[in-house]
Design a protein around this motif. Structure first.
Motif, PDB file in Angstrom:
ATOM      1  N   THR A 171      54.126   0.354   2.857  1.00  0.00           N
ATOM      2  CA  THR A 171      54.600  -1.011   3.119  1.00  0.00           C
ATOM      3  C   THR A 171      56.095  -1.113   2.820  1.00  0.00           C
ATOM      4  OG1 THR A 171      54.011  -1.777   0.889  1.00  0.00           O
ATOM      5  CG2 THR A 171      52.332  -1.970   2.600  1.00  0.00           C
ATOM      6  N   LEU A 172      56.543  -0.389   1.777  1.00  0.00           N
ATOM      7  CA  LEU A 172      57.984  -0.353   1.507  1.00  0.00           C
ATOM      8  C   LEU A 172      58.730   0.283   2.674  1.00  0.00           C
ATOM      9  CD1 LEU A 172      58.096   0.829  -2.233  1.00  0.00           C
ATOM     10  CD2 LEU A 172      58.693  -1.435  -1.363  1.00  0.00           C
ATOM     11  N   LEU A 173      58.199   1.394   3.157  1.00  0.00           N
ATOM     12  CA  LEU A 173      58.847   2.102   4.266  1.00  0.00           C
ATOM     13  C   LEU A 173      58.951   1.208   5.495  1.00  0.00           C
ATOM     14  CD1 LEU A 173      59.921   4.729   5.555  1.00  0.00           C
ATOM     15  CD2 LEU A 173      57.550   5.333   6.069  1.00  0.00           C
ATOM     16  N   LEU A 174      57.868   0.518   5.825  1.00  0.00           N
ATOM     17  CA  LEU A 174      57.855  -0.345   7.005  1.00  0.00           C
ATOM     18  C   LEU A 174      58.825  -1.500   6.862  1.00  0.00           C
ATOM     19  CD1 LEU A 174      56.608  -1.187   9.725  1.00  0.00           C
ATOM     20  CD2 LEU A 174      54.790  -2.350   8.445  1.00  0.00           C
ATOM     21  N   SER A 175      58.796  -2.162   5.722  1.00  0.00           N
ATOM     22  CA  SER A 175      59.649  -3.352   5.543  1.00  0.00           C
ATOM     23  C   SER A 175      61.126  -2.990   5.494  1.00  0.00           C
ATOM     24  CB  SER A 175      59.233  -4.094   4.266  1.00  0.00           C
ATOM     25  OG  SER A 175      59.332  -3.236   3.132  1.00  0.00           O
ATOM     26  N   PHE A 176      61.462  -1.894   4.814  1.00  0.00           N
ATOM     27  CA  PHE A 176      62.870  -1.477   4.759  1.00  0.00           C
ATOM     28  C   PHE A 176      63.350  -0.956   6.107  1.00  0.00           C
ATOM     29  CE2 PHE A 176      62.404  -1.222   0.046  1.00  0.00           C
ATOM     30  CZ  PHE A 176      63.525  -1.962  -0.283  1.00  0.00           C
ATOM     31  N   ALA A 177      62.480  -0.231   6.833  1.00  0.00           N
ATOM     32  CA  ALA A 177      62.878   0.339   8.122  1.00  0.00           C
ATOM     33  C   ALA A 177      63.256  -0.739   9.121  1.00  0.00           C
ATOM     34  CB  ALA A 177      61.762   1.210   8.688  1.00  0.00           C
ATOM     35  N   GLU A 178      62.611  -1.887   9.050  1.00  0.00           N
ATOM     36  CA  GLU A 178      62.922  -2.971   9.968  1.00  0.00           C
ATOM     37  C   GLU A 178      64.311  -3.559   9.711  1.00  0.00           C
ATOM     38  OE1 GLU A 178      58.563  -4.687  11.217  1.00  0.00           O
ATOM     39  OE2 GLU A 178      59.682  -5.749   9.679  1.00  0.00           O
ATOM     40  N   LYS A 179      64.870  -3.251   8.551  1.00  0.00           N
ATOM     41  CA  LYS A 179      66.175  -3.807   8.207  1.00  0.00           C
ATOM     42  C   LYS A 179      67.294  -2.772   8.241  1.00  0.00           C
ATOM     43  CE  LYS A 179      64.394  -7.844   7.479  1.00  0.00           C
ATOM     44  NZ  LYS A 179      64.634  -8.929   8.460  1.00  0.00           N
ATOM     45  N   ILE A 180      66.998  -1.559   7.765  1.00  0.00           N
ATOM     46  CA  ILE A 180      68.079  -0.569   7.625  1.00  0.00           C
ATOM     47  C   ILE A 180      67.803   0.725   8.370  1.00  0.00           C
ATOM     48  CG2 ILE A 180      68.818  -1.485   5.395  1.00  0.00           C
ATOM     49  CD1 ILE A 180      67.286   0.739   4.025  1.00  0.00           C
ATOM     50  N   GLY A 181      66.699   0.816   9.110  1.00  0.00           N
ATOM     51  CA  GLY A 181      66.407   2.035   9.848  1.00  0.00           C
ATOM     52  C   GLY A 181      65.503   2.976   9.080  1.00  0.00           C
ATOM     53  N   TYR A 182      64.879   3.882   9.811  1.00  0.00           N
ATOM     54  CA  TYR A 182      63.841   4.746   9.230  1.00  0.00           C
ATOM     55  C   TYR A 182      64.387   5.687   8.162  1.00  0.00           C
ATOM     56  CZ  TYR A 182      60.291   8.396   8.896  1.00  0.00           C
ATOM     57  OH  TYR A 182      59.381   9.316   8.429  1.00  0.00           O
ATOM     58  N   ASN A 183      65.489   6.377   8.428  1.00  0.00           N
ATOM     59  CA  ASN A 183      65.969   7.413   7.512  1.00  0.00           C
ATOM     60  C   ASN A 183      66.308   6.858   6.134  1.00  0.00           C
ATOM     61  OD1 ASN A 183      65.659   9.278   9.542  1.00  0.00           O
ATOM     62  ND2 ASN A 183      67.816   9.330  10.108  1.00  0.00           N
ATOM     63  N   TYR A 227      63.161   5.646   4.396  1.00  0.00           N
ATOM     64  CA  TYR A 227      62.367   6.759   3.853  1.00  0.00           C
ATOM     65  C   TYR A 227      62.961   7.240   2.536  1.00  0.00           C
ATOM     66  CZ  TYR A 227      59.361  10.895   4.006  1.00  0.00           C
ATOM     67  OH  TYR A 227      58.411  11.849   3.715  1.00  0.00           O
ATOM     68  N   LEU A 228      64.285   7.336   2.475  1.00  0.00           N
ATOM     69  CA  LEU A 228      64.945   7.784   1.250  1.00  0.00           C
ATOM     70  C   LEU A 228      64.691   6.821   0.099  1.00  0.00           C
ATOM     71  CD1 LEU A 228      66.928   9.765  -0.109  1.00  0.00           C
ATOM     72  CD2 LEU A 228      68.796   8.294   0.687  1.00  0.00           C
ATOM     73  N   ILE A 229      64.888   5.523   0.346  1.00  0.00           N
ATOM     74  CA  ILE A 229      64.703   4.523  -0.722  1.00  0.00           C
ATOM     75  C   ILE A 229      63.250   4.484  -1.177  1.00  0.00           C
ATOM     76  CG2 ILE A 229      64.764   2.056  -1.224  1.00  0.00           C
ATOM     77  CD1 ILE A 229      67.186   1.857   0.623  1.00  0.00           C
ATOM     78  N   SER A 230      62.318   4.454  -0.232  1.00  0.00           N
ATOM     79  CA  SER A 230      60.896   4.367  -0.575  1.00  0.00           C
ATOM     80  C   SER A 230      60.428   5.610  -1.324  1.00  0.00           C
ATOM     81  CB  SER A 230      60.054   4.178   0.691  1.00  0.00           C
ATOM     82  OG  SER A 230      60.458   3.035   1.404  1.00  0.00           O
ATOM     83  N   SER A 231      60.895   6.777  -0.897  1.00  0.00           N
ATOM     84  CA  SER A 231      60.484   8.026  -1.538  1.00  0.00           C
ATOM     85  C   SER A 231      61.017   8.119  -2.966  1.00  0.00           C
ATOM     86  CB  SER A 231      60.961   9.229  -0.716  1.00  0.00           C
ATOM     87  OG  SER A 231      60.408   9.210   0.574  1.00  0.00           O
ATOM     88  N   ILE A 232      62.319   7.805  -3.144  1.00  0.00           N
ATOM     89  CA  ILE A 232      62.908   7.864  -4.491  1.00  0.00           C
ATOM     90  C   ILE A 232      62.213   6.885  -5.419  1.00  0.00           C
ATOM     91  CG2 ILE A 232      64.980   7.367  -5.826  1.00  0.00           C
ATOM     92  CD1 ILE A 232      66.619   8.477  -3.518  1.00  0.00           C
ATOM     93  N   SER A 233      61.934   5.681  -4.924  1.00  0.00           N
ATOM     94  CA  SER A 233      61.275   4.667  -5.755  1.00  0.00           C
ATOM     95  C   SER A 233      59.877   5.115  -6.157  1.00  0.00           C
ATOM     96  CB  SER A 233      61.211   3.338  -4.995  1.00  0.00           C
ATOM     97  OG  SER A 233      62.495   2.896  -4.636  1.00  0.00           O
ATOM     98  N   THR A 234      59.111   5.617  -5.197  1.00  0.00           N
ATOM     99  CA  THR A 234      57.729   6.021  -5.476  1.00  0.00           C
ATOM    100  C   THR A 234      57.674   7.249  -6.375  1.00  0.00           C
ATOM    101  OG1 THR A 234      57.045   5.137  -3.331  1.00  0.00           O
ATOM    102  CG2 THR A 234      55.529   6.651  -4.417  1.00  0.00           C
ATOM    103  N   ILE A 235      58.503   8.243  -6.074  1.00  0.00           N
ATOM    104  CA  ILE A 235      58.524   9.453  -6.904  1.00  0.00           C
ATOM    105  C   ILE A 235      58.966   9.120  -8.326  1.00  0.00           C
ATOM    106  CG2 ILE A 235      59.665  11.687  -7.246  1.00  0.00           C
ATOM    107  CD1 ILE A 235      59.809  11.907  -4.173  1.00  0.00           C
ATOM    108  N   GLY A 236      59.980   8.269  -8.457  1.00  0.00           N
ATOM    109  CA  GLY A 236      60.437   7.873  -9.781  1.00  0.00           C
ATOM    110  C   GLY A 236      59.364   7.143 -10.569  1.00  0.00           C
TER     111      GLY A 236
END
Length: 443
Positions: A352-364, A367-376
């Motif tokens: 859901t983070l990936l989808l919501s952020f991608a609609e605003k700033i693009g997929y790449n 993906y970076l923001i969502s991955s760092i947040s989840t992994i952290g």
């Protein structure tokens, strides 16, 4: 009796196979919210499809350049057999396709952003020139006196007339004619235009004209010449050549693309001429098999990337749980099943983070923001559970490898299957290696 109960409790607590079974059940239960995520992506994608249609309706849709063809009326006498009614004269039409058709077009493209979707719009000037041979009247069982040469018409069309930027001037035998819409009931082309002229009775009939048009996403042509040559160039860096016929020559680089087609009538689904049938060119099957051109789209659309990423959710959860389970066994530190559930929930929320952020700033970037947040988040949670920073760092590295692996696969198109298969093989080999020291009979 009390000792027996204690032994039973100890079995539940220490059985590797039992806990592994519960973890498997938990993974299956997480498929339910995963399906909800897929439905959400489909819903958002449908919303963006509406946005594409809005842009296309306001600008202009995909364009198919159709024609030209020669439409020649002739008179025919008809009478009903056995009837005393006088013989009637009816007007029918002979349709002739070009002997040679040469098309040149240059595309100037730009991206129009609407929501998440980048709609490719373009402006182009399409030069069409060529000639018609004289109709074969003998083959059509016609006499010269039947043909109305003074009422000949040249007919052409494009898919969306809204994209026509000016009124085409048609040059036939050196004479200029202004095109008009074909208002009468005729199904030769969709959105057809025409000119009327006097057809010379000898020699080839030469023509040329320019279509100054705009459109979006696709530009296609109809193969109707006995010999059709098309030269197409544009500033789009990732064209997809579509239709039945691929270009004979093509160059694609950072500056754009150039493509050339040379088509002969042997593979064309239309005859060179026919009589009294205005649906020959508009038959759906024949029409589709005679189209060719270019599609101007981003190689992998944003929503398509998100959908493909979400399809790997089960794999990511499975590998994460297996890694956590092996860490638990190797370090001999128990992790409660409720904590597995929380980690699984974090990995579902990731999409859901990936989808919501991608609609605003693009997929790449999303993906970076969502991955760092989840992994952290998962790494900090694991560190607090295991009370060991090194183990948490190792686990965060494992998660980073997993999410990087998925990102690389999403970016690849032609080699995605091969790279994914090799990576999964390596992962299975690693799991086999680390599972050697585990006593699976421990109860």
């Amino acid at each position: 009796m009390i000792e027996q109960v204690q032994k039973t409790e100890k079995w539940y607590q220490n059985s590797i196979l039992f806990k592994l079974g519960v973890i498997t059940l938990l993974i299956l239960l997480l498929l339910i919210p995963q399906s909800w995520i897929q439905d959400l992506i489909v819903e958002r994608q449908a919303n963006q499809t509406d946005n594409i249609n809005i842009v296309s309706n306001k600008w202009s849709g995909s364009q198919l350049v159709q024609g030209p063809i020669l439409m020649l009326p002739y008179k025919r006498q008809v009478s009903n057999a056995g009837s005393k009614a006088p013989v009637q004269t009816v007007i029918e039409y002979l349709y002739v396709l070009p002997q040679n058709l040469n098309i040149e077009a240059g595309l100037n493209t730009e991206l129009y952003k609407k929501g998440l979707v980048d709609v490719t719009v373009y402006n182009t000037k399409v030069l069409l020139k060529g000639n018609f041979s004289q109709p074969d009247l003998q083959k059509a069982n016609l006499l010269t006196g039947q043909v109305m040469y003074d009422k000949a018409r040249l007919i052409f069309g494009i898919t969306d007339l809204k994209g026509l930027k000016n009124n085409p001037a048609i040059n036939v035998q050196g004479q200029i004619y202004n095109a008009e819409p074909l208002t009468e009931q005729s199904r030769v082309f969709e959105n057809a235009m025409q000119i009327s002229f006097v057809l010379p009775q000898t020699g080839n009939i030469n023509f040329n004209y320019v279509l100054d048009i705009k459109g979006s996403n696709d530009l296609n042509f109809l193969h109707i010449g006995k010999t059709t040559d098309v030269e197409l160039a544009g500033n789009w860096k990732s064209p997809e050549f579509n239709g039945r016929d691929l270009p004979d020559n093509r160059v694609v680089n950072e500056k754009g693309f150039k493509a050339k087609w040379h088509l002969l009538y042997y593979n064309r689904p239309f005859p060179q001429q026919w009589a009294n049938n205005d649906t020959t060119l508009s038959g759906k099957k024949a029409h589709l098999s005679a189209q060719f051109g270019v599609r101007l789209q981003v190689p992998v659309g944003e929503y398509r990337k998100i959908t493909r990423t979400a399809k790997y959710a089960t794999l990511i959860i499975l590998l994460t749980f297996v890694s956590l389970f092996l860490t638990e066994l190797i370090r001999k530190q128990r992790i409660h099943l409720f904590n597995y559930t929380l980690i699984g929930a974090a990995m579902i929320v990731y999409y859901t983070l990936l989808l919501s952020f991608a609609e605003k700033i693009g997929y790449n970037y999303a993906y970076l923001i969502s991955s760092i947040s989840t992994i952290g988040l998962i790494s900090l949670f694991t560190a607090s559970l295991l009370k060991n920073v090194k183990a948490a760092v190792l686990f965060s590295i494992i998660l980073t490898v997993f999410y990087t692996f998925i990102f690389v696969i999403i970016q690849l198109e032609d080699y995605a299957l091969m790279v994914g298969s090799i990576a999964l093989f390596v992962i299975v080999a690693a799991l086999m290696y680390f599972s050697r020291k585990i006593n699976w009979d421990n109860h």
